[in-house]
Scaffold this active site. Structure first.
Site, PDB file in Angstrom:
ATOM      1  CE  LYS A  93       0.829   1.080   4.378  1.00  0.00           C
ATOM      2  NZ  LYS A  93       1.313   2.363   4.935  1.00  0.00           N
ATOM      3  CB  THR A 122      -1.269   4.943   3.331  1.00  0.00           C
ATOM      4  OG1 THR A 122      -1.350   4.174   4.521  1.00  0.00           O
ATOM      5  CG2 THR A 122       0.164   5.369   3.125  1.00  0.00           C
TER       6      THR A 122
END
Length: 305
Positions: A163, A220
């Site tokens: 990610k 994120t």
């Protein structure tokens, strides 16, 4: 019951966890490379070791501590990344050096700044040792920090590492002012890309849609508190990789993770176009506009996971 906890690493994540668990009443001792002391001294008398050292420092630290690691002392690994040389996750590096080590992985949408402010968050404890994961869930959960468990440490770590690559790509997208539609498309395809490598490495597909996968990706890739997102955005706005790192003054795992992912992709004959283009952009082999064109001009076909 209060635990005696040793925390290896005092970057943003290490400091946050140290403070969080102290507030819960646990006794916490800290170690950082900046202390210039022997990390082995932290191991004595602990119930748990937490490692938040950046991925680049984990192999040497694990080798250093393996000969003196107390029998039965478990580790909670909070490092997100893939070792480029060995293509191993952090917990795999620890267990390669200490085959009998009881290990749990901590991952999820955990922006350190928000946790320091007392804002609520959830995370996952992943381990093949269900009893240990359940024990730490009981001891480390709080009203503002909710912990869940799963039995897929490899998938959890890979999702948490990959990610960061997608967060760099999201930062590039926003740095170019491409809009919400483009970013949504990018992250959707990024999640599918993460899934291809996760499954190839033995992870469970369901992990991709949990806190360590989709949850961490949403946090994120959409927050200016994310170092990887800010790194991609700075580069898209004209900074070099070195200049972006200098501005951030913090470790950015995404670029190195993308390189490690490409090594794994070749081993498993996988297509990871976003990882590939992040590597090319960070290394100066493509401009932001070229990256966009390459990703948008890929061959048309059916949408697949």
């Amino acid at each position: 019951m209060a635990m005696q906890i040793g925390v290896l690493g005092q970057g943003a994540w290490g400091r946050t966890l140290s403070g969080l668990f102290e507030q819960q009443g646990h006794r916490v001792q800290r170690w950082s490379r900046t202390h210039r002391t022997d990390p082995a001294s932290l191991l004595r008398g602990q119930n748990l070791i937490i490692c938040t050292v950046a991925m680049a420092g984990v192999p040497s630290l694990a080798r250093q501590l393996a000969p003196v690691w107390p029998v039965g002392l478990p580790i909670l690994s909070g490092t997100k990344g893939i070792d480029l040389e060995q293509q191993l996750t952090a917990s795999q590096v620890w267990q390669q050096c200490l085959p009998s080590l009881r290990c749990v992985v901590l991952s999820g949408p955990n922006l350190a700044t928000e946790l320091e402010q007392g804002l609520p968050a959830a995370s996952v404890l992943a381990s093949s040792d269900a009893a240990l994961a359940a024990e730490l869930q009981r001891e480390l959960s709080s009203d503002s920090f909710r912990l869940y468990t799963n039995s897929d440490p490899v998938g959890t770590e890979l999702a948490g590492a990959l990610k960061n690559v997608m967060a760099v790509a999201a930062g590039i997208c926003d740095g170019l002012d491409l809009g919400t539609n483009a970013k949504a498309s990018l992250l959707t395809r990024g999640l599918a890309e993460m899934g291809r490598l996760l499954v190839a490495m033995g992870g469970a597909p369901a992990t991709l849609y949990g806190l360590a996968g989709l949850g961490d990706l949403l946090a994120t890739a959409n927050s200016s508190l994310s170092r990887n997102y800010r790194f991609g955005r700075l580069m898209a706005q004209g900074s070099s990789a070195a200049e972006a790192r200098e501005t951030l003054q913090a470790t950015v795992e995404g670029p190195m993770t993308a390189k490690a992912a490409m090594v794994l992709a070749r081993q498993h004959d996988l297509s990871l176009p976003i990882c590939e283009q992040v590597v090319a952009f960070v290394e100066g082999l493509s401009t932001a506009d070229q990256v966009l064109r390459i990703l948008m001009e890929r061959e048309l076909g059916q949408e697949k996971r």
